[in-house]
Enzyme design. Structure first.
Site, PDB file in Angstrom:
ATOM      1  CG  ASP A  40      -3.693   1.590   3.776  1.00 35.75           C
ATOM      2  OD1 ASP A  40      -4.306   2.260   2.929  1.00 35.75           O
ATOM      3  OD2 ASP A  40      -2.506   1.250   3.653  1.00 35.75           O
ATOM      4  CD  GLU A 216      -5.529  -0.162  -3.533  1.00 39.10           C
ATOM      5  OE1 GLU A 216      -4.661  -0.905  -4.042  1.00 39.10           O
ATOM      6  OE2 GLU A 216      -5.265   0.970  -3.064  1.00 39.10           O
TER       7      GLU A 216
END
Length: 473
Positions: A40, A216
């Site tokens: 991420d 997401e």
């Protein structure tokens, strides 16, 4: 090899006109992977000349930060722990997906976290730091971002459009069903939304619902009169991929109908390059500010033992991306490990690039299958100070001349192939800022285009020199 639609054989007079040479956008190259075991990833280039990087650590227990004056420098930059999870209560588990933003003279980090008594009670939180250098000074906990739904929520990101700051995030709505949807809301300050959120995307396509129903990891880039929002879809294994939402810059972003979703993923696993599950990206720019850079994580293998969330080997990666003629982003494919590829743009046909098509090398404009026009410049297979150009989407295939025609073919290990696929990299014959490629085994013959096909031919005239000159981008 993927084929594109056949173009007309006969070119119009207009298409034969030489395009005025355009200034080259300098090539930028990085070596992947950038940082091991960092998922991420979020990288920003700040006005102080530093890149700042944060990412998820696989222990899910802390927030880390590093900085460097170059993107590649982040690989070896010291990493600091700027915050650790609580030992009880909120913010005590699953410390995920931090993002760092500079807003109104202060630094903010957005992240997701669970509770000690319920590790899956994931919510979004914010830290603030007033120091000029976020690696110094203290971080104040601004607490949880409150949303109307008190449900599983994560992956907050923020951006400004037409003077309004927005928060985008992923959240579960039991009324919609399992999984996460994407939401958007304006903000009154960096930790508070100021209006009822708009649900702008729900996972409905097959590629969004493998393993889990997931939208997401939103990331926003604004170009060409549009707002582009990438997002990640499906489970965090090899099925993880990027989708794209697009809205007109003049539209009401809070109106879900303003957003159009890509019918297919715009970035996904690629077995040829051994890259799996690319996703949860951010955007940054090259050191000279002229190239857009995709930052993302993936794994170097497809099969995972057990729960993908327990696999620590997602790693941070970088690659340049490009813009199609219609103004949309083109991310290509996740490139192989090692040095990132470049494109070779024609000096005298400034909208055309070298690409392969049915293994034949040619010039073409609007190469939407981006990887067909990307090559890694590597040490020459024949040595002796030469270079070779390896195909991006077919590693092990190289540009080589055969009967003085240029093809993309697999290295068969022969001495002939090594010689045919090796070139001396020269300063551009028509412009020293470009490059020209001289055959290693036929001195005086250069890679040049003729009627949009590539050959190795002698060069003598100004036209020859122009045809044999390319810019690396």
């Amino acid at each position: 090899m993927r084929r594109v639609a056949v173009i007309a054989v006969l070119l119009t007079a207009a298409s034969m006109l030489v395009v005025t040479p355009a200034a080259a956008a300098p090539a930028v190259q990085y070596t992947n992977s950038l940082v091991a075991q960092r998922a991420d990833p979020h990288i920003v280039k700040h006005t102080d000349g530093y890149y700042y990087m944060t990412a998820t650590a696989p222990e899910y227990d802390r927030i880390v930060l590093r900085r460097a004056t170059t993107l590649q420098g982040l690989a070896s930059a010291p990493e600091s722990v700027i915050w650790r999870r609580h030992t009880s209560g909120e913010m005590a588990a699953h410390i995920w997906a931090p993002e760092i933003h500079y807003i109104n003279g202060r630094w903010y980090i957005y992240f997701a976290a669970g509770r000690s008594d319920d590790v899956w009670a994931i919510r979004m939180y914010v830290l603030e730091n007033a120091s000029a250098n976020p690696l110094t000074g203290g971080w104040t906990e601004r607490g949880r971002i409150v949303t109307p739904l008190n449900t599983f929520s994560l992956d907050a990101t923020t951006f400004v459009h037409n003077g309004t700051r927005y928060l985008a995030w992923a959240q579960n709505d039991p009324a919609v069903g399992s999984g996460t949807n994407l939401y958007l809301a304006p903000m009154s300050n960096p930790w508070t939304i100021s209006a009822t959120p708009a649900r702008i995307s729900v996972p409905t396509h097959s590629w969004e619902t493998i393993g889990h129903r997931v939208n997401e990891g939103a990331a926003v880039i604004q170009r060409n009169g549009r707002v582009f929002m990438t997002f990640s879809a499906s489970a965090t294994d090899a099925n993880y991929c990027l989708g794209l939402l697009t809205a007109s810059a003049s539209s009401n972003l809070m109106n879900p109908s303003s957003w159009t979703k890509s019918a297919q993923p715009v970035f996904r696993s690629n077995a040829n390059t051994s890259q799996y599950g690319p996703g949860h990206n951010s955007f940054t720019v090259s050191e000279d500010g002229q190239s857009d850079i995709l930052v993302y994580h993936d794994r170097g293998y497809r099969d995972i033992s057990g729960d993908p969330l327990n696999d620590p080997n997602r790693r941070t990666r970088l690659q340049k991306f490009y813009w199609n003629a219609d103004g949309t982003p083109n991310f290509g494919i996740p490139v192989a490990d090692g040095i990132t590829p470049v494109r070779l743009r024609s000096y005298n046909f400034a909208d055309r690039y070298i690409r392969h098509w049915d293994y034949r090398a040619r010039l073409e404009a609007n190469v939407t299958n981006l990887a067909d026009s990307q090559f890694r410049i590597v040490t020459g297979l024949n040595g002796g100070g030469t270079v070779s150009l390896e195909s991006t989407n077919f590693p092990g295939y190289y540009l080589r001349h055969r009967n003085h025609e240029v093809w993309v073919e697999r290295n068969d290990g022969s001495a002939t192939f090594r010689a045919d696929a090796s070139f001396f990299r020269r300063a551009g014959l028509a412009d020293g800022a470009g490059v020209s490629l001289e055959s290693a085994n036929f001195a005086g013959r250069y890679v040049r285009h003729s009627s949009n096909l590539l050959y190795t031919q002698p060069v003598s005239t100004a036209t020859d020199r122009a045809d044999a000159t390319f810019y690396l981008e």
